[in-house]
Design a protein around this motif. Structure first.
Motif, PDB file in Angstrom:
ATOM      1  N   ALA A   1      62.375  45.541 -74.808  1.00 22.84           N
ATOM      2  CA  ALA A   1      61.527  44.189 -75.222  1.00 22.84           C
ATOM      3  C   ALA A   1      62.284  43.191 -75.134  1.00 22.84           C
ATOM      4  O   ALA A   1      61.940  41.837 -74.750  1.00 22.84           O
ATOM      5  N   GLN A   2      63.283  43.331 -75.807  1.00 25.26           N
ATOM      6  CA  GLN A   2      64.304  42.140 -76.179  1.00 25.26           C
ATOM      7  C   GLN A   2      64.906  41.630 -74.997  1.00 25.26           C
ATOM      8  O   GLN A   2      65.068  40.464 -74.662  1.00 25.26           O
TER       9      GLN A   2
ATOM     10  N   THR B   1      63.710  42.083 -71.722  1.00 23.10           N
ATOM     11  CA  THR B   1      62.660  41.239 -70.967  1.00 23.10           C
ATOM     12  C   THR B   1      62.480  39.652 -71.723  1.00 23.10           C
ATOM     13  O   THR B   1      62.246  39.040 -70.828  1.00 23.10           O
ATOM     14  N   ASP B   2      62.452  39.802 -72.948  1.00 23.04           N
ATOM     15  CA  ASP B   2      62.316  38.423 -73.450  1.00 23.04           C
ATOM     16  C   ASP B   2      63.688  37.555 -73.213  1.00 23.04           C
ATOM     17  O   ASP B   2      63.188  36.279 -72.776  1.00 23.04           O
ATOM     18  N   GLN B   3      64.673  37.885 -73.271  1.00 24.62           N
ATOM     19  CA  GLN B   3      65.783  37.184 -72.611  1.00 24.62           C
ATOM     20  C   GLN B   3      65.666  36.798 -71.158  1.00 24.62           C
ATOM     21  O   GLN B   3      65.930  35.673 -70.882  1.00 24.62           O
ATOM     22  N   TRP B   4      65.250  37.626 -70.366  1.00 31.35           N
ATOM     23  CA  TRP B   4      65.264  37.335 -69.018  1.00 31.35           C
ATOM     24  C   TRP B   4      63.905  36.294 -68.767  1.00 31.35           C
ATOM     25  O   TRP B   4      64.202  35.423 -67.906  1.00 31.35           O
ATOM     26  N   ALA B   5      63.121  36.460 -69.808  1.00 32.65           N
ATOM     27  CA  ALA B   5      61.965  35.135 -69.544  1.00 32.65           C
ATOM     28  C   ALA B   5      62.427  33.898 -70.073  1.00 32.65           C
ATOM     29  O   ALA B   5      62.283  33.151 -69.356  1.00 32.65           O
ATOM     30  N   TYR B   6      63.252  34.094 -71.251  1.00 37.65           N
ATOM     31  CA  TYR B   6      63.821  32.644 -71.583  1.00 37.65           C
ATOM     32  C   TYR B   6      65.124  32.218 -70.561  1.00 37.65           C
ATOM     33  O   TYR B   6      64.868  31.109 -70.215  1.00 37.65           O
TER      34      TYR B   6
END
Length: 178
Positions: free
Chosen positions: A52-53, A55-60
C-alpha cells in the motif's frame, strides 16, 4: 436388546509407554505451529502495508510527473511566444524552468522511495513464505504424531518429530531472509 452387546476390551491409552511422550511432543508441535502461524500472519500483514505504501508512492510519483509536464508546457510556451514585456516574461520563464528542475528531482526521489518499499515488500514476502512452509510442516508433523497414538508404532512418532523439526528449521530461515 442391545444390553447384551459387549465391546471388546482395549488396552488403556495411559498404560502404553508412548502415550505421554507422544502427547507432550504433540503439544510442543502445536505451540510451535501457533507461533509460526503468528509470524506468517504478521509477515503477510506487513507485506500488504508495504504494498500500500509503495502504491501510494507511485501515485505521488504520477502526480508529480503530471505536474512536471504541465510546467514544461508552460515553460515551452513562454520560451516561444513573443511577449509584450520580455523582461517580465523571462522572469516567469525562469521560474517555470526552476519548477521543472525541482519536480524532476522530486520525481526521482519519490521513484527511489517506491522502489525501496517494493524491495522491502519482496523480502517480507519471501520471509512469510518460509513461515508458512514451516507452519505446514509443523502441522504435518502434528498429524503424523497423532497417528502414533492410534497405531502404537514408534516410527510414526519419529517421523512426526522429523517433520516438526524441518518445520522449525524452515521457519527459522525466515529470520535469515534479507
Amino acid at each position: 436388546m442391545s444390553e447384551n452387546i459387549e465391546l471388546p476390551e482395549h488396552e488403556s491409552h495411559d498404560k502404553h509407554p508412548l502415550t505421554i511422550p507422544v502427547s507432550v511432543t504433540m503439544a510442543i508441535l502445536a505451540v510451535l505451529g501457533a507461533l509460526v502461524t503468528l509470524l506468517g500472519h504478521r509477515a503477510s500483514t506487513e507485506e500488504l502495508l508495504l504494498q500500500a505504501q509503495a502504491t501510494d508512492q507511485w501515485a505521488y510519483y504520477q502526480a508529480k510527473n503530471i505536474r512536471l509536464h504541465e510546467m514544461e508546457a508552460v515553460a515551452d510556451m513562454l520560451g516561444t511566444l513573443a511577449p509584450q514585456d520580455k523582461e517580465k516574461a523571462e522572469k516567469v520563464h525562469e521560474k517555470y524552468v526552476k519548477e521543472v528542475e525541482r519536480y524532476t528531482e522530486d520525481k526521482d526521489s519519490i521513484s527511489e522511495k517506491a522502489k525501496e518499499l517494493e524491495a522491502e515488500r519482496d523480502v517480507v514476502s519471501r520471509r512469510g513464505d518460509r513461515f508458512e512452509g514451516g507452519e505446514a510442516l509443523l502441522e504435518v508433523g502434528l498429524v503424523i504424531c497423532s497417528v502414533t497414538l492410534l497405531t502404537k508404532r514408534r516410527y510414526f512418532w519419529f517421523t512426526g518429530m522429523l517433520f516438526g523439526a524441518a518445520g522449525v528449521i524452515l521457519a527459522i530461515t525466515g529470520f535469515l531472509v534479507h
